[in-house]
Design an enzyme around this catalytic site. Structure first.
Site, PDB file in Angstrom:
ATOM      1  N   HIS A   1      -0.025 -12.383   1.351  1.00 50.57           N
ATOM      2  CA  HIS A   1      -0.743 -11.386   0.575  1.00 50.57           C
ATOM      3  C   HIS A   1      -0.794 -11.760  -0.908  1.00 50.57           C
ATOM      4  O   HIS A   1       0.225 -11.758  -1.591  1.00 50.57           O
ATOM      5  CB  HIS A   1      -0.059 -10.025   0.731  1.00 50.57           C
TER       6      HIS A   1
ATOM      7  N   TYR B   1       0.827  -1.203   0.000  1.00 51.69           N
ATOM      8  CA  TYR B   1       0.000   0.000   0.000  1.00 51.69           C
ATOM      9  C   TYR B   1       0.864   1.256   0.000  1.00 51.69           C
ATOM     10  O   TYR B   1       1.387   1.680   1.038  1.00 51.69           O
ATOM     11  CB  TYR B   1      -0.936   0.016   1.207  1.00 51.69           C
TER      12      TYR B   1
END
Length: 330
Positions: free
Chosen positions: A141, A56
């Protein structure tokens, strides 16, 4: 705000979690001041579970979240981050990262790495960016194209770190339901972070993942309950799964909204409450880029949704009759 432990462990999550991808300048910039105000508003609303990732904003989300939580009592909140992408500095930082969705300078490149060494290096870097001494939850992830390495190398590394007490809980975070179901069956993870696949518009998580998670005592944290915007503000041009929503889905979302309005319930409130109808669901995670959005999510979750609303949705065919729905007294 109520909390529950993940899986069979002791790591708690509040029923509403703050997703910090927007604090990494997801799609458009957020100021440092607004990022801090967002976390402050979430805290004031009772949220004590915060989720981030190196992906992110090329680490910006982790740095901002760590800074915003720095003066909070560490034992009072749960923080999750993710492994699978290492950040490698570029020799020359040119352009931006918008191709990957973040309005930040392209100072680093992401390198997929689900090796045991990669897991440890990723967590060490995250701790440095967060300025913390421990991670409460570590998720694999998006191992969509790396399933075998994630199973044979990354998962055992996380399992060892959990046994050592370096992390409190481990899991997998994905935008699909099929591979997480495999991890639930074949490993001893505590949790699945499932994004966009258990909402009023998309119940693919119910086919296999949620039943097997409930059977094995694995908790599910549901993200993307607004399906990237359509269920927050249904209208032509709204987004679904980060693309312009097809007309048929817009129509369906507007029909959902109309039923909610007849019961005096905002669609956002119904979308947030819906996942809790399944016993495997421990928390709903909502990404917020402002204090107002964080406060609104907490407010919506407190709105009572009557049983009659779910019954009407099923009668009209907007939900399948066998989809579990939360009880009003929840």
């Amino acid at each position: 705000m109520r909390s529950t432990p993940l899986g069979t462990g002791t790591t708690p999550v509040t029923e509403l979690s703050l997703g910090a991808a927007p604090l990494g300048n997801l799609f458009r910039p957020v100021t440092d001041e607004d990022a801090t105000a967002t976390v402050d508003a979430a805290w004031t609303a009772g949220i004590r579970t915060f989720d981030t990732a190196p992906h992110y904003g090329l680490g910006l989300s982790e740095r901002r979240l760590g800074a915003a939580l720095r003066d909070r009592p560490r034992e009072q909140y749960t923080l999750s981050t993710k492994v699978g992408r290492l950040l490698r500095p570029r020799a020359e930082a040119t352009g931006d990262d918008l191709a990957d969705g973040f309005a930040v300078p392209a100072t680093h490149e992401r390198v997929w790495d689900f090796s045991a060494d990669g897991v440890r290096r990723s967590l060490e870097s995250s701790l440095e960016r967060l300025d913390l001494d421990r991670i409460d939850i570590a998720y694999l992830h998006d191992p969509d194209d790396h399933a075998e390495q994630a199973l044979s190398e990354a998962y055992p590394a996380l399992e060892a770190l959990r046994a050592e007490g370096v992390v409190g809980a481990i899991g997998i975070g994905m935008n699909q339901a099929e591979m997480p179901a495999r991890f639930v069956r074949e490993t001893d993870i505590d949790a699945v972070l499932l994004a966009g696949r258990y909402s009023l518009l998309d119940q693919r998580g119910l086919t296999e993942l949620l039943p097997v998670a409930a059977e094995r005592g694995v908790s599910v944290v549901v993200g993307g309950v607004f399906n990237s915007g359509l269920l927050a503000d249904p209208r032509p041009g709204a987004t679904f799964d980060y693309a312009t929503a097809p007309d048929a889905l817009v129509t369906r979302a507007l029909e959902l909204q109309a039923v909610c309005e007849r019961h005096g319930v905002p669609l956002r409130a119904a979308a947030l409450r819906f996942p809790f109808g399944h016993p495997a669901v421990a928390s709903v995670l909502v990404g917020s880029r402002s204090a107002a959005e964080a406060a609104d999510a907490a407010l919506m979750l407190r709105i009572r949704v009557p049983d009659a609303l779910w019954a009407d949705l099923k009668e009209l065919g907007l939900l399948a009759v066998d989809v579990p729905t939360p009880k009003e007294e929840y």
